[in-house]
Each structure stands twice: as structure tokens, then as C-alpha cells.
Write a protein that holds these residues in place. Structure first.
Motif, mmCIF file in Angstrom:
data_model
loop_
_atom_site.group_PDB
_atom_site.id
_atom_site.type_symbol
_atom_site.label_atom_id
_atom_site.label_comp_id
_atom_site.label_asym_id
_atom_site.label_seq_id
_atom_site.Cartn_x
_atom_site.Cartn_y
_atom_site.Cartn_z
ATOM 1 N N PHE A 60 0.812 -1.223 0.000
ATOM 2 C CA PHE A 60 0.000 0.000 0.000
ATOM 3 C C PHE A 60 0.844 1.271 0.000
ATOM 4 N N GLU A 61 2.166 1.115 0.120
ATOM 5 C CA GLU A 61 3.105 2.248 0.140
ATOM 6 C C GLU A 61 2.765 3.221 1.269
ATOM 7 N N CYS A 62 2.675 2.680 2.480
ATOM 8 C CA CYS A 62 2.384 3.484 3.666
ATOM 9 C C CYS A 62 3.139 2.891 4.851
ATOM 10 N N GLU A 63 3.015 3.526 5.986
ATOM 11 C CA GLU A 63 3.604 3.005 7.219
ATOM 12 C C GLU A 63 2.695 1.904 7.774
ATOM 13 N N PRO A 64 3.263 0.906 8.454
ATOM 14 C CA PRO A 64 2.423 -0.159 9.021
ATOM 15 C C PRO A 64 1.344 0.355 9.968
ATOM 16 N N THR A 65 1.647 1.393 10.738
ATOM 17 C CA THR A 65 0.644 1.918 11.671
ATOM 18 C C THR A 65 -0.515 2.589 10.952
ATOM 19 N N ALA A 66 -0.306 3.017 9.708
ATOM 20 C CA ALA A 66 -1.373 3.663 8.952
ATOM 21 C C ALA A 66 -2.516 2.693 8.653
ATOM 22 N N LEU A 67 -2.224 1.402 8.633
ATOM 23 C CA LEU A 67 -3.263 0.407 8.366
ATOM 24 C C LEU A 67 -4.247 0.275 9.519
ATOM 25 N N LEU A 68 -3.892 0.871 10.669
ATOM 26 C CA LEU A 68 -4.757 0.800 11.846
ATOM 27 C C LEU A 68 -5.660 2.020 11.962
ATOM 28 N N ARG A 69 -5.698 2.861 10.932
ATOM 29 C CA ARG A 69 -6.574 4.034 10.923
ATOM 30 C C ARG A 69 -7.229 4.148 9.554
ATOM 31 N N ASP A 70 -8.319 4.910 9.520
ATOM 32 C CA ASP A 70 -9.049 5.126 8.278
ATOM 33 C C ASP A 70 -8.158 5.902 7.308
ATOM 34 N N PRO A 71 -7.962 5.409 6.091
ATOM 35 C CA PRO A 71 -7.064 6.085 5.149
ATOM 36 C C PRO A 71 -7.604 7.429 4.652
ATOM 37 N N GLU A 72 -8.889 7.670 4.823
ATOM 38 C CA GLU A 72 -9.471 8.937 4.374
ATOM 39 C C GLU A 72 -9.181 10.079 5.345
ATOM 40 N N ILE A 73 -8.793 9.761 6.566
ATOM 41 C CA ILE A 73 -8.492 10.775 7.569
ATOM 42 C C ILE A 73 -6.981 10.915 7.666
ATOM 43 N N GLU A 74 -6.497 12.135 7.458
ATOM 44 C CA GLU A 74 -5.059 12.367 7.511
ATOM 45 C C GLU A 74 -4.545 12.238 8.938
ATOM 46 N N SER A 75 -3.349 11.678 9.062
ATOM 47 C CA SER A 75 -2.727 11.594 10.381
ATOM 48 C C SER A 75 -2.068 12.930 10.708
ATOM 49 N N ALA A 76 -1.749 13.133 11.956
ATOM 50 C CA ALA A 76 -1.087 14.362 12.387
ATOM 51 C C ALA A 76 0.261 14.514 11.685
ATOM 52 N N ASP A 77 0.977 13.430 11.487
ATOM 53 C CA ASP A 77 2.266 13.485 10.788
ATOM 54 C C ASP A 77 2.105 13.968 9.349
ATOM 55 N N GLU A 78 1.060 13.475 8.678
ATOM 56 C CA GLU A 78 0.824 13.906 7.291
ATOM 57 C C GLU A 78 0.479 15.388 7.222
ATOM 58 N N VAL A 84 1.325 17.773 9.462
ATOM 59 C CA VAL A 84 2.506 18.562 9.820
ATOM 60 C C VAL A 84 3.542 18.539 8.708
ATOM 61 N N SER A 85 3.683 17.423 8.015
ATOM 62 C CA SER A 85 4.691 17.348 6.948
ATOM 63 C C SER A 85 4.389 18.289 5.789
ATOM 64 N N LYS A 86 3.139 18.694 5.634
ATOM 65 C CA LYS A 86 2.764 19.616 4.551
ATOM 66 C C LYS A 86 3.025 21.081 4.912
ATOM 67 N N LEU A 87 3.321 21.351 6.187
ATOM 68 C CA LEU A 87 3.555 22.720 6.638
ATOM 69 C C LEU A 87 4.996 23.149 6.362
ATOM 70 N N SER A 88 5.183 24.460 6.293
ATOM 71 C CA SER A 88 6.542 24.998 6.158
ATOM 72 C C SER A 88 7.281 24.766 7.477
ATOM 73 N N PRO A 89 8.613 24.836 7.458
ATOM 74 C CA PRO A 89 9.369 24.625 8.703
ATOM 75 C C PRO A 89 8.953 25.577 9.828
ATOM 76 N N GLU A 90 8.689 26.847 9.515
ATOM 77 C CA GLU A 90 8.265 27.802 10.546
ATOM 78 C C GLU A 90 6.878 27.426 11.081
#
Length: 145
Positions: A106-124, A126-132
Motif C-alpha cells: 500500500f506504500e504506507c507506514e504499518p501503523t497507517a493500516l490501523l486508521r481510516d485512510p481517508e483521515i489524515e494523520s497528524a504526521d501527514e 505537519v509534513s505539509k507545513l513549512s518549517p516555521e
């Protein structure tokens, strides 16, 4: 012939006498333990804990999101469709190995399989934000903690 001196004999007898006596286990105890376990060869079965619940595996949702059929997933994982069906319906417990193998497909992290794929995780998110913005978001989260 083995030669044993007095100190060795004393050590052996002290060691032997200091051990606790063995507990006699009756046949009745064995019968009771066998009745609590589905697999008679596995005596040390974990008892269910009322405070712990198994995590849900969102396999059906990940299959539909990635547009993969259960048959093709089974083929990629070198298993049968029935195993995939059992994992998806909760009739077979998943292991870390299963999570890692499915996450690779599925090209994801193993823990991602334990959550609904339609809901973004906090890591996803935050990763889209600028460093500031990431630093500010972490400060806000720490303030809420």
C-alpha cells in the motif's frame, strides 16, 4: 571414575536441600487448564483483558482507496484470498509481519493500516507545513499538553 571432593559434595547437598519442594499437580488441574484453552498443545494462553481491545485493521478501506482487489493483494503477498478475507474481517489476528508486508504493497507506514485512510494523520498534516509553521504547530500542541 569421577572424583568428588568434600566441598563439592557439600555444595551439591546444600543446593539440593535449599530448593523448594516440587508441587504435585493432579490430573484434575491438567483437565481444568485444558478446558480453558482451544489449543490443547498451548498451555500458556493469554487471558483476555477487559481494559484492552484489539485494534481494528482498516484493510477494506485501504483496498478501496488504493483500488486493489483482495485477490491481487493476496497474490502480491504470496498468500490466499481467504487469508486476506480473514484478516480484513478480524477472524485472523494480524502480526507485525503482516502489517509490514501489507504496508509495503500500500506504500504506507504499518501503523497507517490501523486508521481510516481517508483521515489524515497528524504526521501527514505537519509534513505539509513549512518549517516555521511546523515549529509553531508544535508549540501550540505542547501548550495544549
Amino acid at each position: 571414575m569421577l572424583k568428588v571432593d568434600a566441598s563439592c559434595t557439600m555444595f551439591l547437598t546444600e543446593k539440593h536441600t535449599s530448593q523448594a519442594p516440587l508441587k504435585n499437580v493432579s490430573d484434575f488441574d491438567n483437565v481444568i487448564s485444558d478446558m480453558n484453552c482451544d489449543n490443547r498443545n498451548m498451555k500458556n494462553r493469554l487471558k483476555p483483558d477487559e481494559n484492552r481491545r484489539p485494534s481494528k485493521l482498516y484493510l477494506h478501506a485501504w483496498l478501496s482507496k488504493k483500488e486493489i482487489t483482495a485477490e491481487s493483494l493476496a497474490e502480491k503477498l504470496n498468500t490466499s484470498k481467504s487469508v486476506i478475507s480473514k484478516l480484513a474481517n478480524g477472524r485472523q489476528q494480524y502480526t507485525q509481519e503482516w502489517l509490514e508486508r501489507m504496508a509495503f504493497v500500500f506504500e504506507c507506514e504499518p501503523t497507517a493500516l490501523l486508521r481510516d485512510p481517508e483521515i489524515e494523520s497528524a504526521d501527514e498534516i505537519v509534513s505539509k507545513l513549512s518549517p516555521e509553521a511546523q515549529r509553531r504547530a508544535i508549540k501550540v500542541l505542547k501548550a495544549l499538553y
